[in-house]
Scaffold this motif. Structure first.
Motif, PDB file in Angstrom:
ATOM      1  N   VAL A 235       0.836  -1.210   0.000  1.00  0.00           N
ATOM      2  CA  VAL A 235       0.000   0.000   0.000  1.00  0.00           C
ATOM      3  C   VAL A 235       0.871   1.261   0.000  1.00  0.00           C
ATOM      4  CG1 VAL A 235      -1.712   1.307   1.317  1.00  0.00           C
ATOM      5  CG2 VAL A 235      -1.964  -1.162   1.073  1.00  0.00           C
ATOM      6  N   LEU A 236       1.905   1.279   0.847  1.00  0.00           N
ATOM      7  CA  LEU A 236       2.802   2.446   0.880  1.00  0.00           C
ATOM      8  C   LEU A 236       3.516   2.609  -0.462  1.00  0.00           C
ATOM      9  CD1 LEU A 236       4.351   2.131   4.464  1.00  0.00           C
ATOM     10  CD2 LEU A 236       2.589   3.725   3.714  1.00  0.00           C
ATOM     11  N   GLY A 237       3.937   1.466  -1.036  1.00  0.00           N
ATOM     12  CA  GLY A 237       4.598   1.507  -2.351  1.00  0.00           C
ATOM     13  C   GLY A 237       3.674   2.063  -3.421  1.00  0.00           C
ATOM     14  N   ALA A 238       2.390   1.648  -3.380  1.00  0.00           N
ATOM     15  CA  ALA A 238       1.405   2.138  -4.358  1.00  0.00           C
ATOM     16  C   ALA A 238       1.244   3.655  -4.239  1.00  0.00           C
ATOM     17  CB  ALA A 238       0.071   1.438  -4.138  1.00  0.00           C
ATOM     18  N   ALA A 239       1.217   4.147  -2.990  1.00  0.00           N
ATOM     19  CA  ALA A 239       1.078   5.597  -2.778  1.00  0.00           C
ATOM     20  C   ALA A 239       2.308   6.339  -3.310  1.00  0.00           C
ATOM     21  CB  ALA A 239       0.882   5.882  -1.289  1.00  0.00           C
ATOM     22  N   ILE A 240       3.501   5.778  -3.083  1.00  0.00           N
ATOM     23  CA  ILE A 240       4.751   6.428  -3.513  1.00  0.00           C
ATOM     24  C   ILE A 240       4.803   6.553  -5.036  1.00  0.00           C
ATOM     25  CG2 ILE A 240       7.283   6.102  -3.632  1.00  0.00           C
ATOM     26  CD1 ILE A 240       6.982   4.857  -0.737  1.00  0.00           C
ATOM     27  N   ILE A 241       4.349   5.497  -5.748  1.00  0.00           N
ATOM     28  CA  ILE A 241       4.417   5.576  -7.220  1.00  0.00           C
ATOM     29  C   ILE A 241       3.149   6.209  -7.815  1.00  0.00           C
ATOM     30  CG2 ILE A 241       6.023   3.636  -7.447  1.00  0.00           C
ATOM     31  CD1 ILE A 241       3.625   1.883  -8.305  1.00  0.00           C
ATOM     32  N   GLY A 242       2.284   6.751  -6.928  1.00  0.00           N
ATOM     33  CA  GLY A 242       1.137   7.525  -7.412  1.00  0.00           C
ATOM     34  C   GLY A 242      -0.137   6.753  -7.637  1.00  0.00           C
ATOM     35  N   GLU A 243      -0.161   5.457  -7.292  1.00  0.00           N
ATOM     36  CA  GLU A 243      -1.380   4.652  -7.474  1.00  0.00           C
ATOM     37  C   GLU A 243      -2.240   4.733  -6.205  1.00  0.00           C
ATOM     38  OE1 GLU A 243      -2.331   3.275 -10.190  1.00  0.00           O
ATOM     39  OE2 GLU A 243      -0.515   3.410 -11.397  1.00  0.00           O
ATOM     40  N   TRP A 244      -2.676   5.935  -5.867  1.00  0.00           N
ATOM     41  CA  TRP A 244      -3.412   6.169  -4.623  1.00  0.00           C
ATOM     42  C   TRP A 244      -4.743   5.406  -4.582  1.00  0.00           C
ATOM     43  CZ3 TRP A 244      -1.419   8.852  -0.557  1.00  0.00           C
ATOM     44  CH2 TRP A 244      -0.275   9.607  -0.795  1.00  0.00           C
ATOM     45  N   GLY A 245      -5.455   5.447  -5.677  1.00  0.00           N
ATOM     46  CA  GLY A 245      -6.775   4.797  -5.744  1.00  0.00           C
ATOM     47  C   GLY A 245      -6.683   3.300  -5.496  1.00  0.00           C
ATOM     48  N   GLU A 246      -5.704   2.658  -6.153  1.00  0.00           N
ATOM     49  CA  GLU A 246      -5.552   1.209  -5.980  1.00  0.00           C
ATOM     50  C   GLU A 246      -5.095   0.877  -4.564  1.00  0.00           C
ATOM     51  OE1 GLU A 246      -3.999  -1.344  -8.855  1.00  0.00           O
ATOM     52  OE2 GLU A 246      -4.460  -0.053 -10.551  1.00  0.00           O
ATOM     53  N   GLY A 247      -4.222   1.719  -4.005  1.00  0.00           N
ATOM     54  CA  GLY A 247      -3.758   1.521  -2.620  1.00  0.00           C
ATOM     55  C   GLY A 247      -4.934   1.528  -1.658  1.00  0.00           C
ATOM     56  N   ALA A 248      -5.847   2.502  -1.830  1.00  0.00           N
ATOM     57  CA  ALA A 248      -7.026   2.609  -0.952  1.00  0.00           C
ATOM     58  C   ALA A 248      -7.951   1.402  -1.136  1.00  0.00           C
ATOM     59  CB  ALA A 248      -7.778   3.899  -1.257  1.00  0.00           C
TER      60      ALA A 248
END
Length: 710
Positions: free
Chosen positions: A158-171
């Motif tokens: 989830v943190l990795g997804a946020a770092i690379i800009g995939e906020w929606g998928e992380g949530a």
């Protein structure tokens, strides 16, 4: 002094019930946390039964702090179940609602304003924080200790997804993970319900009479020899013996038999059984923790903690599998970009591999199946002492049955007396006086016949009593040495038998009767023919076992003709007769060599060596004998071998479901990982693969609750 020591040992080892376990890794973490509490020397968690045993001093508050990471609730072993909030009203679930609402709003904003605008990202971030707050705390703690469990892998993803800009998928991943965990917990609780329902069977208080006073007393305070008054329609709170009245009792809770049994004075009765008709008074014979029902619950819970061979394999596989997945995810994220690949794209693929790699479905696949099957068996009056015996029963190829008391009722009666010399009553009196010292089941038939004839055999002086193993007994009565035993014994004594007497023996044996002979070293005085009645259930059970491909073998110390008459009536495929105790043992070993997996069914006492030598030892009538409960691998609580085909059906179904679950868990992971090659693996697919696999293996295991005793 002894009381003080007992209290000290009780204080040192105490068991608590835990609510809220969803996975084996959570149970391991809780066990580790409890071990680190001040004053605790050791702790052992039983995930299947949802219990923790603690050695040392601690409090429920301290234990709940140790389980705060999973919001575990702890209670004393004897306390009633805590009624928790329904799933949809729990605090953790409300967080998911809020998180999901923020996610939907953020999706809407992103669709209207575009993904690059700050506002949707803020919404996604808030959704991640609210829904994944507890997940992150656990994940970061584990990461600092280099422990890679589901929480660690999800936190990195989830943190990795946020770092690379995939906020929606992380949530989205956070929300789906929270839903998955809640459903897992619900499924495990459902699997454990069989045992929880057993605990609620017996009332917690009873109407007791002490002296002339009647009072309602809590079961913990009921003492041995108290008189319990049980009215029609009430359940018994304690084990005991009927001292007044006659009634029919439904013993389904203990024996699995729904047909009521008539109980009268001096009959044994069990806690948890339902008094259907008359008022009875029962003298309490056991304390609440020693009742048959308590023993069943304890043994079943211990059985659920025993690891089955397939679970040992899964645990070992998962131990190496998780670190391999972490290394693989790292290589996928780093190696392709070093050779010109897009960092953002490959880091995303690596994060998805982390999520797919969680072994949750694999790890839960076996314990949930074992817990469900053992619980179902207990409700149907079959006590299976561990996952290993459940698996071995599913693989059985042959079952050996003791004849007396297993295929037959074990209550033999004298049917014929043939005299050759002297008065019938005198000879019966001598025989009964000698057989009084014998342990052989047929001796009881002689004693009953003597009692019916009004003969006082207890007043006869017997000297130099001696048992002749497997053949009979000898003793001195009125200065004359007499022998009582099988025809074989007298063939040895007299070298051979007269033709007419041999014919008479053969005729009676062909009718399924066992012949006992009374005589001296020089002459035969009398024949006693004894017959044991076949159980109504034997033919039906043996027929079902033969139909499902199980070889059925009857073992008996009786002569071959008698054994053949009973064996043919029962329908067994092989008959082995004239066996001494060591012959039974050797035959079981021989059957194991030929069939690999063999069960022995006996009464748990006389057949102890053969039961121990078999792959699975099955004892009859566990409800009445502590020995059967303790010594056997499987105890049939009723005296009904029709429970055996059900047990084999349940075991085979369990084996099939465990294999399906392991195969499916590994296959779905491999399939998802293969999607990395064309670059199709997304966090969405990863979380659905993990969550879907876990839910499907759990729901598949719950099908074992539907296996019925028919």
């Amino acid at each position: 002094m002894s009381n003080r020591n007992t209290n000290l040992s009780e204080e040192e080892m105490k068991t608590y019930r835990v609510q809220g376990f969803s996975c084996t890794s959570c149970a391991s973490t809780f066990e580790k946390n409890v071990k680190e509490l001040p004053g605790v020397q050791d702790a052992k968690v039983n995930f299947g039964a949802s219990k923790v045993s603690v050695q040392g001093k601690t409090t429920i508050e301290e234990l709940e702090k140790a389980g705060a990471f999973e919001n575990l609730k702890v209670r004393d072993e004897k306390e009633q179940k805590i009624e928790t909030e329904p799933f949809w009203r729990q605090k953790e679930t409300i967080k998911v609602y809020l998180s999901a609402l923020l996610l939907v709003v953020s999706w809407g904003l992103a669709a209207q304003l575009g993904e690059e605008v700050l506002l949707p990202k803020v919404g996604y971030a808030a959704s991640i924080l609210i829904g994944g707050y507890s997940l992150f705390i656990k994940g970061v703690k584990n990461l600092s200790k280099l422990q890679f469990d589901m929480n660690t892998l999800m936190t990195i993803a989830v943190l990795g997804a946020a770092i690379i800009g995939e906020w929606g998928e992380g949530a989205t991943v956070v929300i789906l993970f929270a839903i998955s965990e809640a459903l897992e917990r619900y499924s495990m609780d459902k699997a454990r319900q069989s045992i929880e329902s057993l605990m609620d069977i017996a009332p917690k208080e009873a109407l007791i009479r002490r002296g002339n006073e009647e009072m309602i007393v809590h079961v913990e305070d009921i003492q041995i020899n108290d008189i319990m008054i049980v009215k029609p329609g009430q359940k018994l709170a304690m084990d005991g013996m009927v001292i007044k009245g006659t009634s029919t009792l439904n013993q389904a809770a203990i024996t699995g038999e729904s047909v009521p049994v008539t109980k009268t004075i001096e009959d044994e009765v069990f806690a948890g059984t339902l008094n259907e008709e008359g008022l009875i008074e029962v003298k309490v014979t056991k304390r609440v923790e020693d009742t048959t029902l308590s023993k069943i619950i304890h043994l079943v819970e211990e059985a659920q903690a025993e690891r089955a061979p397939s679970q040992a394999f899964v645990d070992k596989f998962a131990k190496y599998y998780t670190p391999v997945i972490v290394i693989l995810a790292f290589l996928i994220a780093v190696m392709p970009p070093l050779f010109g690949g897009d960092w953002s794209e490959w880091v995303y693929q690596g994060l998805a591999v982390l999520v797919v790699g969680c072994p949750c479905a694999l790890v839960v696949s076996t314990p949930v199946s074992i817990v469900t099957a053992i619980g179902n068996a207990a409700k149907n009056g079959v006590l299976i002492k561990g996952g290993i015996y459940l698996e071995e029963t599913g693989a059985l190829k042959a079952i050996a049955f003791d004849k007396t008391g297993t295929l037959t009722k074990g209550v033999p009666a004298v049917t014929d007396i043939v005299n050759f010399s002297g008065n019938e009553d005198d000879l019966l009196l001598i025989t009964a006086a000698i057989e009084k010292g014998s342990q052989h089941p047929l001796a009881s038939a002689i004693l009953r016949k003597a009692e019916e004839s009004g003969l006082r055999y207890n007043e006869v002086s017997v000297e130099d009593f001696q048992s002749i193993t497997g053949k009979g007994v000898k003793a001195k009565v009125n200065n004359q040495i007499y022998y009582v035993g099988s025809p074989k014994l007298f063939e040895e004594l007299h070298e051979n038998l007269e033709t007419d007497r041999r014919k008479k023996i053969n005729d009676m044996q062909t009718q399924g009767k066992t012949v006992m002979v009374l005589g001296t070293e020089k002459e035969i005085l009398s024949f006693f023919a004894v017959a044991d009645e076949m159980r109504e259930s034997s033919k039906d059970a043996i027929g079902k076992l033969n139909n499902i491909g199980i070889a059925t073998v009857m073992l008996t110390g009786d002569n071959y003709r008698t054994a053949e008459a009973i064996g043919k009536q029962a329908g067994v495929s092989t008959i082995k007769a004239d066996l001494l105790p060591e012959d039974k043992l050797n035959l079981i070993k021989e059957l194991r060599d030929n069939h690999n997996s063999v069960a022995m069914v006996g009464d748990g006492v006389n057949d102890a060596p053969a039961l121990a030598a078999s792959t699975v030892g099955v004892a009859m009538g566990g409800a009445g004998t502590d020995t059967a409960l303790e010594t056997a691998d499987i105890a049939l609580m009723s005296d009904d071998i029709r429970k055996l085909p059900y047990t084999i059906k349940l075991s085979r179904k369990t084996l099939a479901i465990i294999k399906q679950n392991i195969t499916f868990s590994i296959a779905i992971k491999v399939l998802a990982l293969l999607l990395v090659i064309p670059g199709w693996l997304t966090l969405w697919i990863a979380i659905f693969a993990d969550m879907g696999a876990t839910l499907l293996v759990t729901l598949n295991a719950l099908r074992l609750l539907r296996v019925k005793d028919k």
